[in-house]
Design a protein around this motif. Structure first.
Motif, PDB file in Angstrom:
ATOM      1  N   ASN A  47       0.497  -1.262  -0.007  1.00 46.31           N
ATOM      2  CA  ASN A  47      -0.487  -0.256  -0.179  1.00 46.31           C
ATOM      3  C   ASN A  47       1.160   1.090  -0.046  1.00 46.31           C
ATOM      4  O   ASN A  47       0.839   2.688  -0.809  1.00 46.31           O
ATOM      5  CB  ASN A  47      -0.880  -0.082   1.288  1.00 46.31           C
ATOM      6  N   THR A  48       2.025   1.248   0.675  1.00 48.47           N
ATOM      7  CA  THR A  48       2.310   2.001   0.282  1.00 48.47           C
ATOM      8  C   THR A  48       2.756   2.792  -1.251  1.00 48.47           C
ATOM      9  O   THR A  48       3.343   4.020  -1.775  1.00 48.47           O
ATOM     10  CB  THR A  48       4.542   2.262   1.157  1.00 48.47           C
ATOM     11  N   GLU A  49       2.941   1.536  -2.373  1.00 53.31           N
ATOM     12  CA  GLU A  49       2.986   1.788  -3.544  1.00 53.31           C
ATOM     13  C   GLU A  49       1.985   2.567  -4.469  1.00 53.31           C
ATOM     14  O   GLU A  49       2.027   3.384  -5.410  1.00 53.31           O
ATOM     15  CB  GLU A  49       3.941   0.658  -4.015  1.00 53.31           C
ATOM     16  N   VAL A  50       1.029   1.946  -3.534  1.00 58.00           N
ATOM     17  CA  VAL A  50      -0.748   3.182  -3.868  1.00 58.00           C
ATOM     18  C   VAL A  50      -0.498   4.206  -3.551  1.00 58.00           C
ATOM     19  O   VAL A  50      -0.890   5.126  -4.061  1.00 58.00           O
ATOM     20  CB  VAL A  50      -1.612   2.328  -3.425  1.00 58.00           C
ATOM     21  N   VAL A  51       0.135   4.031  -2.197  1.00 58.35           N
ATOM     22  CA  VAL A  51       0.101   6.262  -2.424  1.00 58.35           C
ATOM     23  C   VAL A  51       1.198   6.697  -2.617  1.00 58.35           C
ATOM     24  O   VAL A  51       0.821   7.396  -3.349  1.00 58.35           O
ATOM     25  CB  VAL A  51       0.761   6.120  -0.329  1.00 58.35           C
ATOM     26  N   ARG A  52       2.339   5.783  -2.724  1.00 58.56           N
ATOM     27  CA  ARG A  52       3.154   7.002  -4.229  1.00 58.56           C
ATOM     28  C   ARG A  52       2.541   6.906  -5.546  1.00 58.56           C
ATOM     29  O   ARG A  52       2.375   8.146  -5.726  1.00 58.56           O
ATOM     30  CB  ARG A  52       4.297   6.143  -4.467  1.00 58.56           C
ATOM     31  N   ALA A  53       2.157   6.030  -6.063  1.00 59.24           N
ATOM     32  CA  ALA A  53       1.547   6.263  -7.391  1.00 59.24           C
ATOM     33  C   ALA A  53       0.517   7.073  -7.655  1.00 59.24           C
ATOM     34  O   ALA A  53       0.318   8.353  -8.119  1.00 59.24           O
ATOM     35  CB  ALA A  53       1.312   4.615  -8.285  1.00 59.24           C
ATOM     36  N   LYS A  54      -0.091   7.589  -6.400  1.00 60.41           N
ATOM     37  CA  LYS A  54      -1.350   8.506  -5.982  1.00 60.41           C
ATOM     38  C   LYS A  54      -0.844   9.529  -5.918  1.00 60.41           C
ATOM     39  O   LYS A  54      -1.392  10.604  -6.912  1.00 60.41           O
ATOM     40  CB  LYS A  54      -2.473   7.830  -5.440  1.00 60.41           C
ATOM     41  N   MET A  55       0.237   9.616  -5.719  1.00 63.33           N
ATOM     42  CA  MET A  55       0.893  11.272  -5.094  1.00 63.33           C
ATOM     43  C   MET A  55       1.799  12.013  -6.153  1.00 63.33           C
ATOM     44  O   MET A  55       1.561  13.187  -7.325  1.00 63.33           O
ATOM     45  CB  MET A  55       1.727  10.873  -4.077  1.00 63.33           C
ATOM     46  N   LYS A  56       2.112  10.400  -7.199  1.00 67.39           N
ATOM     47  CA  LYS A  56       2.628  10.706  -8.701  1.00 67.39           C
ATOM     48  C   LYS A  56       2.166  11.372  -9.168  1.00 67.39           C
ATOM     49  O   LYS A  56       1.826  12.344  -9.841  1.00 67.39           O
ATOM     50  CB  LYS A  56       3.931   9.575  -8.543  1.00 67.39           C
ATOM     51  N   THR A  57       0.407  10.572  -9.690  1.00 69.08           N
ATOM     52  CA  THR A  57      -0.578  11.347 -10.547  1.00 69.08           C
ATOM     53  C   THR A  57      -0.166  11.434 -10.346  1.00 69.08           C
ATOM     54  O   THR A  57      -1.131  13.296 -10.994  1.00 69.08           O
ATOM     55  CB  THR A  57      -1.132   9.921 -10.266  1.00 69.08           C
ATOM     56  N   MET A  58      -0.771  12.905  -9.160  1.00 67.64           N
ATOM     57  CA  MET A  58      -1.588  14.398  -8.736  1.00 67.64           C
ATOM     58  C   MET A  58      -0.912  15.230  -9.367  1.00 67.64           C
ATOM     59  O   MET A  58      -1.358  16.728  -9.007  1.00 67.64           O
ATOM     60  CB  MET A  58      -1.879  14.507  -7.618  1.00 67.64           C
ATOM     61  N   LYS A  59       0.329  14.971  -9.149  1.00 65.96           N
ATOM     62  CA  LYS A  59       1.596  16.055  -9.344  1.00 65.96           C
ATOM     63  C   LYS A  59       1.643  16.014 -10.673  1.00 65.96           C
ATOM     64  O   LYS A  59       2.325  17.338 -11.446  1.00 65.96           O
ATOM     65  CB  LYS A  59       3.452  15.463  -9.003  1.00 65.96           C
ATOM     66  N   SER A  60       2.057  14.531 -11.701  1.00 58.72           N
ATOM     67  CA  SER A  60       1.664  14.867 -13.136  1.00 58.72           C
ATOM     68  C   SER A  60       1.083  15.241 -13.460  1.00 58.72           C
ATOM     69  O   SER A  60       0.543  15.998 -15.239  1.00 58.72           O
ATOM     70  CB  SER A  60       1.680  13.483 -13.313  1.00 58.72           C
ATOM     71  N   LEU A  61      -0.384  15.969 -13.178  1.00 61.97           N
ATOM     72  CA  LEU A  61      -1.279  16.056 -13.283  1.00 61.97           C
ATOM     73  C   LEU A  61      -1.716  17.859 -13.430  1.00 61.97           C
ATOM     74  O   LEU A  61      -2.462  18.377 -13.755  1.00 61.97           O
ATOM     75  CB  LEU A  61      -2.617  15.335 -12.910  1.00 61.97           C
ATOM     76  N   GLY A  62      -0.900  18.310 -12.523  1.00 62.09           N
ATOM     77  CA  GLY A  62      -0.318  19.017 -11.563  1.00 62.09           C
ATOM     78  C   GLY A  62      -1.751  19.910 -10.876  1.00 62.09           C
ATOM     79  O   GLY A  62      -2.116  20.439 -10.109  1.00 62.09           O
ATOM     80  N   LEU A  63      -2.055  18.673  -9.863  1.00 60.31           N
ATOM     81  CA  LEU A  63      -3.581  18.913  -9.034  1.00 60.31           C
ATOM     82  C   LEU A  63      -2.862  19.833  -7.586  1.00 60.31           C
ATOM     83  O   LEU A  63      -2.406  18.369  -6.592  1.00 60.31           O
ATOM     84  CB  LEU A  63      -3.851  17.446  -8.263  1.00 60.31           C
ATOM     85  N   LYS A  64      -3.471  21.048  -7.356  1.00 60.02           N
ATOM     86  CA  LYS A  64      -2.627  21.435  -6.349  1.00 60.02           C
ATOM     87  C   LYS A  64      -3.943  21.091  -4.988  1.00 60.02           C
ATOM     88  O   LYS A  64      -4.855  21.710  -4.717  1.00 60.02           O
ATOM     89  CB  LYS A  64      -2.858  22.617  -5.795  1.00 60.02           C
ATOM     90  N   ASP A  65      -3.625  19.843  -4.626  1.00 62.51           N
ATOM     91  CA  ASP A  65      -4.871  19.776  -3.356  1.00 62.51           C
ATOM     92  C   ASP A  65      -4.811  18.202  -2.693  1.00 62.51           C
ATOM     93  O   ASP A  65      -2.801  17.218  -2.977  1.00 62.51           O
ATOM     94  CB  ASP A  65      -5.973  18.825  -4.387  1.00 62.51           C
ATOM     95  N   ASN A  66      -5.063  17.919  -1.736  1.00 69.50           N
ATOM     96  CA  ASN A  66      -4.333  16.965  -0.718  1.00 69.50           C
ATOM     97  C   ASN A  66      -5.330  15.627  -0.461  1.00 69.50           C
ATOM     98  O   ASN A  66      -6.789  15.817  -0.632  1.00 69.50           O
ATOM     99  CB  ASN A  66      -4.281  17.190   1.023  1.00 69.50           C
ATOM    100  N   ILE A  67      -4.832  14.409  -0.797  1.00 62.34           N
ATOM    101  CA  ILE A  67      -5.537  13.401  -0.330  1.00 62.34           C
ATOM    102  C   ILE A  67      -5.852  12.866   0.669  1.00 62.34           C
ATOM    103  O   ILE A  67      -5.517  12.665   1.789  1.00 62.34           O
ATOM    104  CB  ILE A  67      -4.502  12.462  -0.813  1.00 62.34           C
ATOM    105  N   GLU A  68      -7.530  13.358   0.915  1.00 68.25           N
ATOM    106  CA  GLU A  68      -7.761  12.934   2.289  1.00 68.25           C
ATOM    107  C   GLU A  68      -8.297  11.537   2.868  1.00 68.25           C
ATOM    108  O   GLU A  68      -7.147  10.943   3.924  1.00 68.25           O
ATOM    109  CB  GLU A  68      -9.259  13.179   2.685  1.00 68.25           C
ATOM    110  N   ASP A  69      -7.847  10.169   1.873  1.00 74.39           N
ATOM    111  CA  ASP A  69      -8.012   9.259   1.767  1.00 74.39           C
ATOM    112  C   ASP A  69      -8.038   8.332   0.726  1.00 74.39           C
ATOM    113  O   ASP A  69      -8.525   9.005  -0.478  1.00 74.39           O
ATOM    114  CB  ASP A  69      -8.826   8.672   3.055  1.00 74.39           C
ATOM    115  N   ILE A  70      -7.838   7.189   0.600  1.00 66.71           N
ATOM    116  CA  ILE A  70      -8.081   6.147  -0.455  1.00 66.71           C
ATOM    117  C   ILE A  70      -8.689   5.137  -0.108  1.00 66.71           C
ATOM    118  O   ILE A  70      -8.212   4.840   0.340  1.00 66.71           O
ATOM    119  CB  ILE A  70      -6.930   5.847  -0.802  1.00 66.71           C
TER     120      ILE A  70
END
Length: 119
Positions: A47-70
Motif C-alpha cells: 500500500n506504500t506503492e499505492v500511496v506513492r503512485a497516487k501522489m505521483k499521478t496528482m503531481k503529473s496532473l498538476g493537481l494542487k490538492d491533498n489526499i484525504e483518503d484512498i
C-alpha cells in the motif's frame, strides 16, 4: 511523546475493524500495528506503492490538492489509506470487515484518530 499504540487501539475499536497500522511511506515500514486477518508487513509495503503512485499521478496532473483518503473496496473488506496531514510521509492503513462496518462512520473515526496522533 508518541501515542501510536493508543491510536492503533482506537482504530481497532471502530465497528468492523480487523487490522490497522501507522506506516512510513518512504520505506514501507510499520511504526505501530494491531489486529489480525492480514499480513500487515506485506500490506504496508504494497500500500506504500499505492500511496506513492497516487501522489505521483496528482503531481503529473498538476493537481494542487491533498489526499484525504484512498478507499479500496474488496468483496468482503474495505481498506482505507489515509495520509497523515501533520506528519508528511506517514499514513494510516485500516482494514474493515464490510459486513460489520459503516464506511462513512469509519472514515470519520479514522480522521479523528489521525488528528489525535502525536509523534
Amino acid at each position: 511523546m508518541s501515542n501510536i499504540d493508543v491510536v492503533v487501539e482506537n482504530l481497532l475499536s471502530i465497528d468492523g475493524g480487523l487490522a490497522a497500522a501507522i506506516v512510513d511511506s518512504s520505506s514501507g515500514m510499520i511504526l505501530g500495528s494491531g489486529g489480525t486477518g492480514v499480513d500487515l508487513e506485506l500490506a504496508a509495503a504494497g500500500n506504500t506503492e499505492v500511496v506513492r503512485a497516487k501522489m505521483k499521478t496528482m503531481k503529473s496532473l498538476g493537481l494542487k490538492d491533498n489526499i484525504e483518503d484512498i478507499l479500496i473496496t474488496l468483496g468482503k473488506q474495505y481498506h482505507i489509506l489515509r495520509p497523515i496531514e501533520k506528519n508528511e510521509g506517514l499514513f494510516i492503513y485500516m482494514v474493515l470487515d464490510k459486513t460489520k462496518s459503516n464506511l462513512a462512520l469509519a472514515r470519520r473515526r479514522v480522521l479523528e484518530c489521525e488528528q489525535s496522533l502525536a509523534l
